[in-house]
Enzyme design. Structure first.
Site, short mmCIF file in Angstrom:
data_model
loop_
_atom_site.label_atom_id
_atom_site.label_comp_id
_atom_site.label_asym_id
_atom_site.label_seq_id
_atom_site.Cartn_x
_atom_site.Cartn_y
_atom_site.Cartn_z
N ASP A 78 0.81 -1.21 0.00
CA ASP A 78 0.00 0.00 0.00
C ASP A 78 0.85 1.27 0.00
O ASP A 78 0.40 2.31 -0.46
CB ASP A 78 -0.93 -0.01 1.22
N ASP B 163 -8.83 3.62 0.15
CA ASP B 163 -8.61 2.72 1.28
C ASP B 163 -9.93 2.31 1.92
O ASP B 163 -10.10 1.16 2.35
CB ASP B 163 -7.72 3.38 2.35
#
Length: 207
Positions: A65, A90
């Site tokens: 990420d 997210d």
């Protein structure tokens, strides 16, 4: 708690980030691609009962990420837009994971169906509230970054529990882990509300 790993992950991903930038791939493209990958894996593998493959693939995607952020820093594109896009997507990724787990309990799990499904949905809602509390506080110029269960911790608990449940063929492990996750998410939400409240009281008392 786990946010300290971001610096380590950034160093690991720096060579990969440089390579992707040389190929002409943008940080935004990596952000979108990673989110689509999480959504596809969570909503395809978990509902079918593929907890092992799902948790491993999602773990890989989650730990990459920080790749888009590393790319943005290297290319000089860090800014409000990238932060906004990353945070917004997210929430979509988190939602897909917990919806996928809820679908697993609704469609595939041979036991603990109602408990697991309810706990997964509670974890989803409370996790979104935890994230929103911080974002809203920061939008008001306050600090909301406190609590025992931030996003990294919530993801680790859910994915590790899914992996263990898949390896042991024990859905109860995942169901009770999600109950625990919902509980600590609720505690974190209260911590953030209390923290922001204390800041507003101090500001009100100042001359």
């Amino acid at each position: 708690m786990l946010n300290g790993l971001r610096g380590v992950m950034a160093k690991i991903f720096t060579p990969i980030a440089r390579f992707l930038l040389k190929l002409g791939i943008t940080p935004d493209a990596v952000t979108v691609a990673g989110t689509l990958g999480v959504i596809a894996v969570a909503l395809w593998l978990f509902p079918q009962g593929n907890l092992i493959a799902g948790s491993l693939l999602l773990g890989l995607l989650v730990f990459t990420d920080s790749l888009d952020g590393t790319m943005a820093r290297l290319s000089g594109r860090s800014g409000p837009w990238g932060a906004f896009l990353d945070s917004t997507l997210d929430r979509l990724a988190d939602g897909a994971i917990f919806v996928g787990l809820a679908m697993y309990f609704a469609w595939t799990s041979p036991s603990n169906n109602h408990l697991g499904m309810s706990a997964a949905l509670a974890s989803l809602v409370l996790g979104l509230c935890v994230s929103y509390a911080r974002a809203r506080a920061e939008g008001l110029g306050l600090d909301g970054n406190v609590g025992i269960a931030e996003r990294p911790e919530r993801l680790v608990v859910s994915l590790v529990a899914a992996l263990i449940a898949g390896l042991t063929d024990q859905p109860a492990v995942l169901a009770w882990a999600l109950v625990f996750l919902a509980a600590i998410s609720a505690v974190t939400l209260v911590q953030r509300i209390t923290h922001v409240r204390s800041q507003t009281l101090v500001a009100r008392e100042e001359p």
